[in-house]
Structures are given as structure tokens and as C-alpha cells.
Design a protein around this motif. Structure first.
Motif, PDB file in Angstrom:
ATOM      1  N   LEU A   1       0.844  -1.185   0.000  1.00 25.97           N
ATOM      2  CA  LEU A   1       0.000   0.000   0.000  1.00 25.97           C
ATOM      3  C   LEU A   1       0.883   1.239   0.000  1.00 25.97           C
ATOM      4  N   SER A   2       0.415   2.272  -0.668  1.00 27.92           N
ATOM      5  CA  SER A   2       1.149   3.536  -0.750  1.00 27.92           C
ATOM      6  C   SER A   2       0.296   4.669  -0.215  1.00 27.92           C
ATOM      7  N   CYS A   3       0.939   5.613   0.409  1.00 21.39           N
ATOM      8  CA  CYS A   3       0.275   6.828   0.892  1.00 21.39           C
ATOM      9  C   CYS A   3       1.132   8.006   0.465  1.00 21.39           C
ATOM     10  N   THR A   4       0.621   8.781  -0.470  1.00 17.12           N
ATOM     11  CA  THR A   4       1.348   9.939  -0.971  1.00 17.12           C
ATOM     12  C   THR A   4       0.765  11.203  -0.371  1.00 17.12           C
ATOM     13  N   ALA A   5       1.632  12.010   0.209  1.00 20.71           N
ATOM     14  CA  ALA A   5       1.204  13.220   0.916  1.00 20.71           C
ATOM     15  C   ALA A   5       1.539  14.469   0.122  1.00 20.71           C
ATOM     16  N   SER A   6       0.696  15.471   0.263  1.00 20.87           N
ATOM     17  CA  SER A   6       0.966  16.756  -0.363  1.00 20.87           C
ATOM     18  C   SER A   6       0.324  17.852   0.476  1.00 20.87           C
ATOM     19  N   GLY A   7       0.870  19.059   0.357  1.00 17.08           N
ATOM     20  CA  GLY A   7       0.284  20.193   1.051  1.00 17.08           C
ATOM     21  C   GLY A   7       0.881  20.478   2.407  1.00 17.08           C
ATOM     22  N   PHE A   8       1.853  19.682   2.840  1.00 16.38           N
ATOM     23  CA  PHE A   8       2.539  19.964   4.099  1.00 16.38           C
ATOM     24  C   PHE A   8       3.965  19.432   4.003  1.00 16.38           C
ATOM     25  N   THR A   9       4.789  19.847   4.949  1.00 18.36           N
ATOM     26  CA  THR A   9       6.184  19.410   4.957  1.00 18.36           C
ATOM     27  C   THR A   9       6.249  17.981   5.480  1.00 18.36           C
TER      28      THR A   9
ATOM     29  N   ARG B   1      13.503   8.400  10.816  1.00 16.18           N
ATOM     30  CA  ARG B   1      13.572   6.976  10.446  1.00 16.18           C
ATOM     31  C   ARG B   1      13.216   6.095  11.641  1.00 16.18           C
ATOM     32  N   THR B   2      12.255   6.541  12.413  1.00 13.34           N
ATOM     33  CA  THR B   2      11.767   5.730  13.526  1.00 13.34           C
ATOM     34  C   THR B   2      10.383   5.199  13.187  1.00 13.34           C
ATOM     35  N   THR B   3      10.109   4.016  13.698  1.00 11.33           N
ATOM     36  CA  THR B   3       8.838   3.366  13.396  1.00 11.33           C
ATOM     37  C   THR B   3       8.212   2.801  14.652  1.00 11.33           C
ATOM     38  N   TYR B   4       6.929   2.536  14.544  1.00 13.61           N
ATOM     39  CA  TYR B   4       6.188   1.893  15.628  1.00 13.61           C
ATOM     40  C   TYR B   4       5.203   0.920  14.990  1.00 13.61           C
ATOM     41  N   TYR B   5       5.061  -0.235  15.612  1.00  8.06           N
ATOM     42  CA  TYR B   5       4.095  -1.228  15.151  1.00  8.06           C
ATOM     43  C   TYR B   5       3.186  -1.624  16.309  1.00  8.06           C
ATOM     44  N   ALA B   6       1.908  -1.679  16.029  1.00  3.87           N
ATOM     45  CA  ALA B   6       0.984  -2.257  16.987  1.00  3.87           C
ATOM     46  C   ALA B   6       1.230  -3.770  17.048  1.00  3.87           C
TER      47      ALA B   6
ATOM     48  N   ASP C   1       9.636   6.879   1.372  1.00  3.42           N
ATOM     49  CA  ASP C   1      10.504   7.449   0.337  1.00  3.42           C
ATOM     50  C   ASP C   1      10.327   8.950   0.430  1.00  3.42           C
ATOM     51  N   ASN C   2      11.250   9.602   1.096  1.00  2.00           N
ATOM     52  CA  ASN C   2      11.098  11.027   1.358  1.00  2.00           C
ATOM     53  C   ASN C   2      11.112  11.856   0.076  1.00  2.00           C
ATOM     54  N   ALA C   3      11.835  11.404  -0.919  1.00  2.00           N
ATOM     55  CA  ALA C   3      11.879  12.142  -2.178  1.00  2.00           C
ATOM     56  C   ALA C   3      10.523  12.151  -2.872  1.00  2.00           C
ATOM     57  N   LYS C   4       9.715  11.149  -2.592  1.00  2.00           N
ATOM     58  CA  LYS C   4       8.396  11.041  -3.209  1.00  2.00           C
ATOM     59  C   LYS C   4       7.267  11.405  -2.248  1.00  2.00           C
ATOM     60  N   ASN C   5       7.611  11.827  -1.031  1.00  2.00           N
ATOM     61  CA  ASN C   5       6.586  12.126  -0.010  1.00  2.00           C
ATOM     62  C   ASN C   5       5.603  10.965   0.123  1.00  2.00           C
ATOM     63  N   THR C   6       6.129   9.777   0.152  1.00  2.00           N
ATOM     64  CA  THR C   6       5.284   8.592   0.152  1.00  2.00           C
ATOM     65  C   THR C   6       5.704   7.631   1.258  1.00  2.00           C
ATOM     66  N   VAL C   7       4.707   7.094   1.917  1.00  2.00           N
ATOM     67  CA  VAL C   7       4.902   6.052   2.929  1.00  2.00           C
ATOM     68  C   VAL C   7       4.258   4.776   2.406  1.00  2.00           C
ATOM     69  N   TYR C   8       4.930   3.670   2.623  1.00  4.20           N
ATOM     70  CA  TYR C   8       4.448   2.386   2.159  1.00  4.20           C
ATOM     71  C   TYR C   8       4.103   1.488   3.340  1.00  4.20           C
ATOM     72  N   LEU C   9       3.168   0.590   3.111  1.00  2.00           N
ATOM     73  CA  LEU C   9       2.880  -0.469   4.066  1.00  2.00           C
ATOM     74  C   LEU C   9       2.904  -1.782   3.290  1.00  2.00           C
ATOM     75  N   GLN C  10       3.941  -2.555   3.524  1.00  2.00           N
ATOM     76  CA  GLN C  10       4.032  -3.873   2.915  1.00  2.00           C
ATOM     77  C   GLN C  10       3.242  -4.837   3.777  1.00  2.00           C
ATOM     78  N   THR C  11       2.258  -5.477   3.175  1.00  2.81           N
ATOM     79  CA  THR C  11       1.423  -6.415   3.921  1.00  2.81           C
ATOM     80  C   THR C  11       1.662  -7.810   3.368  1.00  2.81           C
ATOM     81  N   ASP C  12       2.091  -8.718   4.213  1.00  6.83           N
ATOM     82  CA  ASP C  12       2.437 -10.082   3.812  1.00  6.83           C
ATOM     83  C   ASP C  12       1.583 -11.109   4.533  1.00  6.83           C
TER      84      ASP C  12
END
Length: 128
Positions: A19-27, A55-60, A72-83
Motif C-alpha cells: 500500500l502507498s500513501c502519498t502526501a501533499s500540502g505539508f512538509t 527513520r523511527t517506526t512503531y508497530y501495533a 521514500d522522502n523524495a516522493k513524499n510517500t509512505v508504504y505499508l508492505q502487507t504479507d
């Protein structure tokens, strides 16, 4: 401000999706980005969050070992790999953003009531 989640779809049990989450409109680096999901008939739950600058993460507990968050900071995108997906992983997956309160706060801020912005969500359906 916009958060666009994508990558959902129909997958067989045991399969994977990214899954991808692309952000825009904020830093991007000023915010913690999180993934949440809501299964049919259930309450929304938190899965994982990332502070892309630190580069810190948290998982439930429910996400550990099955889901992996990255950015991917260059793309303002966060991914969630679901396996190893199971039918009970069927849900709408949402991404959300919360302004970071400082270094090392990703765990305490990975909560629905803390999030400032929400995306529409992407549907993941896992067939048995």
C-alpha cells in the motif's frame, strides 16, 4: 493537504500487497504518517507509524511480523508492505498524518485521536 492511499485490491490468502500513501500540502518530514484499518463491523485500529525524518517506526502488536512500514522522502510517500494476508485482514486501510511533537514520539503519537489529517482509504479484500 491531501493524503492519497492506493495499492489495495483483491488478493488470495497468503498473498501480499504494498500500500502507498502519498502526501501533499505539508512538509512531509514534519509529520508522523500512520496506517490504520477498519474491518467490516469493527472499530478502526492502528497498525503502524513512521517518522520519515528520524527513520523511527512503531508497530501495533497486531501488525508486528506481518506488516512493514517504510518511506521514500523524495516522493513524499509512505508504504505499508502487507504479507501473509488472511481473510481477517480484509478492511479499508487508511493513512493519516500527525505533526510530530519531537524526537522519539512516534510511538505515543501513533493514535487515531492524535492524527491531524486523514486520507480516503484503500480497500483490501483477502479471499480464502
Amino acid at each position: 493537504v491531501q493524503l492519497q492511499a492506493s495499492g489495495g485490491g483483491l488478493v488470495q490468502a497468503g498473498g501480499s500487497l504494498r500500500l502507498s500513501c502519498t502526501a501533499s500540502g505539508f512538509t512531509f518530514g514534519d509529520y508522523i504518517i500512520g496506517w490504520f484499518r477498519q474491518a467490516p463491523g469493527k472499530e478502526r485500529e492502528g497498525l503502524s507509524c513512521i517518522n520519515s525524518r528520524e527513520r523511527t517506526t512503531y508497530y501495533a502488536a497486531s501488525a508486528k511480523g506481518q506488516f512493514t512500514i517504510s518511506s521514500d522522502n523524495a516522493k513524499n510517500t509512505v508504504y505499508l508492505q502487507t504479507d501473509s494476508l488472511k481473510p481477517e485482514d480484509t478492511a479499508i486501510y487508511y493513512c493519516a498524518a500527525a505533526r510530530s511533537r519531537g524526537f522519539g514520539t512516534v510511538k505515543v503519537q501513533c493514535r487515531m485521536d492524535v492524527m491531524d489529517y486523514w486520507g480516503i482509504g484503500t480497500l483490501v479484500t483477502v479471499s480464502s
